[in-house]
Motif scaffolding. Structure first.
Motif, mmCIF file in Angstrom:
data_model
loop_
_atom_site.group_PDB
_atom_site.id
_atom_site.type_symbol
_atom_site.label_atom_id
_atom_site.label_comp_id
_atom_site.label_asym_id
_atom_site.label_seq_id
_atom_site.Cartn_x
_atom_site.Cartn_y
_atom_site.Cartn_z
ATOM 1 N N GLU A 113 4.585 -4.080 -9.052
ATOM 2 C CA GLU A 113 4.301 -3.579 -7.705
ATOM 3 C C GLU A 113 3.757 -2.156 -7.790
ATOM 4 N N GLY A 114 4.330 -1.215 -7.050
ATOM 5 C CA GLY A 114 3.857 0.168 -7.053
ATOM 6 C C GLY A 114 4.511 1.025 -8.114
ATOM 7 N N GLY A 115 5.270 0.422 -9.010
ATOM 8 C CA GLY A 115 5.871 1.175 -10.104
ATOM 9 C C GLY A 115 7.318 1.545 -9.886
ATOM 10 N N TYR A 116 7.890 1.103 -8.782
ATOM 11 C CA TYR A 116 9.310 1.340 -8.504
ATOM 12 C C TYR A 116 9.689 2.810 -8.581
ATOM 13 N N GLY A 117 8.851 3.641 -7.996
ATOM 14 C CA GLY A 117 9.212 5.046 -7.939
ATOM 15 C C GLY A 117 8.199 5.840 -7.142
ATOM 16 N N GLY A 118 8.699 6.693 -6.266
ATOM 17 C CA GLY A 118 7.821 7.557 -5.491
ATOM 18 C C GLY A 118 7.338 8.741 -6.302
ATOM 19 N N GLU B 81 0.074 -1.455 -8.799
ATOM 20 C CA GLU B 81 -0.779 -1.421 -7.605
ATOM 21 C C GLU B 81 -0.852 -0.052 -6.958
ATOM 22 N N ASP B 82 -1.961 0.162 -6.240
ATOM 23 C CA ASP B 82 -2.152 1.425 -5.523
ATOM 24 C C ASP B 82 -1.744 1.338 -4.057
ATOM 25 N N GLY B 83 -1.354 0.162 -3.599
ATOM 26 C CA GLY B 83 -0.848 0.015 -2.238
ATOM 27 C C GLY B 83 0.518 0.657 -2.118
ATOM 28 N N MET B 84 0.809 1.192 -0.954
ATOM 29 C CA MET B 84 2.089 1.853 -0.728
ATOM 30 C C MET B 84 2.976 0.959 0.129
ATOM 31 N N PRO B 85 4.314 0.995 -0.091
ATOM 32 C CA PRO B 85 5.218 0.104 0.631
ATOM 33 C C PRO B 85 5.113 0.203 2.153
ATOM 34 N N GLY C 159 2.510 0.854 3.796
ATOM 35 C CA GLY C 159 1.119 0.636 4.196
ATOM 36 C C GLY C 159 0.248 1.730 3.633
ATOM 37 N N GLY C 160 -1.030 1.516 3.683
ATOM 38 C CA GLY C 160 -1.966 2.495 3.153
ATOM 39 C C GLY C 160 -2.152 2.338 1.653
ATOM 40 N N ILE C 161 -3.086 3.097 1.144
ATOM 41 C CA ILE C 161 -3.459 3.070 -0.264
ATOM 42 C C ILE C 161 -3.312 4.490 -0.802
ATOM 43 N N ARG C 162 -2.756 4.594 -1.991
ATOM 44 C CA ARG C 162 -2.644 5.921 -2.621
ATOM 45 C C ARG C 162 -4.039 6.496 -2.853
ATOM 46 N N SER C 163 -4.124 7.807 -2.878
ATOM 47 C CA SER C 163 -5.406 8.437 -3.199
ATOM 48 C C SER C 163 -5.766 8.076 -4.647
ATOM 49 N N ILE C 164 -7.032 8.149 -4.946
ATOM 50 C CA ILE C 164 -7.503 7.838 -6.300
ATOM 51 C C ILE C 164 -6.816 8.760 -7.306
ATOM 52 N N GLU C 165 -6.734 10.036 -6.973
ATOM 53 C CA GLU C 165 -6.142 11.008 -7.895
ATOM 54 C C GLU C 165 -4.661 10.716 -8.135
ATOM 55 N N ASP C 166 -3.945 10.394 -7.071
ATOM 56 C CA ASP C 166 -2.518 10.082 -7.187
ATOM 57 C C ASP C 166 -2.312 8.857 -8.065
ATOM 58 N N LEU D 295 -7.187 -6.524 -0.076
ATOM 59 C CA LEU D 295 -6.107 -7.210 0.626
ATOM 60 C C LEU D 295 -5.882 -6.620 2.010
ATOM 61 N N ARG D 296 -6.142 -5.330 2.130
ATOM 62 C CA ARG D 296 -5.835 -4.628 3.376
ATOM 63 C C ARG D 296 -7.047 -4.416 4.265
ATOM 64 N N SER D 297 -8.133 -5.060 3.924
ATOM 65 C CA SER D 297 -9.306 -4.987 4.801
ATOM 66 C C SER D 297 -9.774 -6.416 5.084
ATOM 67 N N PRO D 298 -10.333 -6.656 6.270
ATOM 68 C CA PRO D 298 -10.771 -8.014 6.611
ATOM 69 C C PRO D 298 -11.878 -8.480 5.669
#
Length: 191
Positions: free
Chosen positions: A26-31, A54-58, A60-67, A96-99
């Motif tokens: 998933e998102g790596g199990y850590g903020g 994944e770059d998706g955040m729990p 919603g939204g997507i992490r920045s490229i740099e993050d 996944l998050r866009s039509p």
């Protein structure tokens, strides 16, 4: 799904299979990077040969490229120290998050290419674009980036993905959903 449950399931599968196993982390199990590194350390106590990150955040939204590139880089340092050759499949949730009617949008495709290149620089081994089934867009991605492209199969023929330059095809929940539909249809016919 809690990380301990993921690890337990991985161990169950390993007991009955000799195939290399990858896991959806998933998102790596850590903020924080420290929490992410701890999760990868825990994962490396198992038989896993690779993972999706994944770059998706729990929320919603997507992490920045740099993050996300920083998270991939931190994960790479942990795995290279303990398990050289571990495969990090950098997953983007952009599609996944866009039509689906937006998937061929030039700006979205440009962002996907930019992400792939940044994730490669952070030492990802593959680029996973679940939700994207447009074969022309997949071909554009495969030609524009060096990372092998991974898709989640839809109802399209596998040969189309291969011809578009896709290197890895995941079935995700497709087989489960098809089996569930078949069982539902079978039961409905008997009611």
């Amino acid at each position: 799904m809690p990380l301990a449950f993921v690890i337990a399931n991985l161990s169950r599968i390993d007991r009955v299979s000799s195939l290399p196993l990858t896991v959806d982390l998933e998102g790596g199990y850590g903020g924080t990077l420290g929490e992410l590194e701890a999760a990868f350390g825990h994962l490396l106590t198992t038989c896993a040969a690779g993972c999706n990150l994944e770059d998706g955040m729990p929320a919603g939204g997507i992490r920045s490229i740099e993050d996300q590139a920083g998270r991939i880089g931190a994960a790479r340092k942990v795995v290279d120290a303990a398990a050289p050759g571990f495969f990090i499949n950098a997953r983007t949730d952009m599609f996944l998050r866009s039509p689906s009617e937006r998937h061929a949008d030039e700006e979205l495709v440009s962002q996907a290419i930019e992400r792939a290149r940044a994730y490669q620089q952070a030492c990802a081994d593959g680029y996973f674009v679940p939700g994207l089934t447009d074969l022309l867009v997949l071909r554009t991605l495969a030609q524009a980036v060096e990372l092998p492209i991974n898709v989640m199969a839809g109802d399209e023929a596998i040969v189309g993905y291969i011809q578009a330059g896709v290197a890895r095809i995941s079935f995700g929940p497709l087989m489960y959903l098809k089996a569930n539909d078949a069982v539902s249809s079978f039961a409905a016919e008997r009611l």
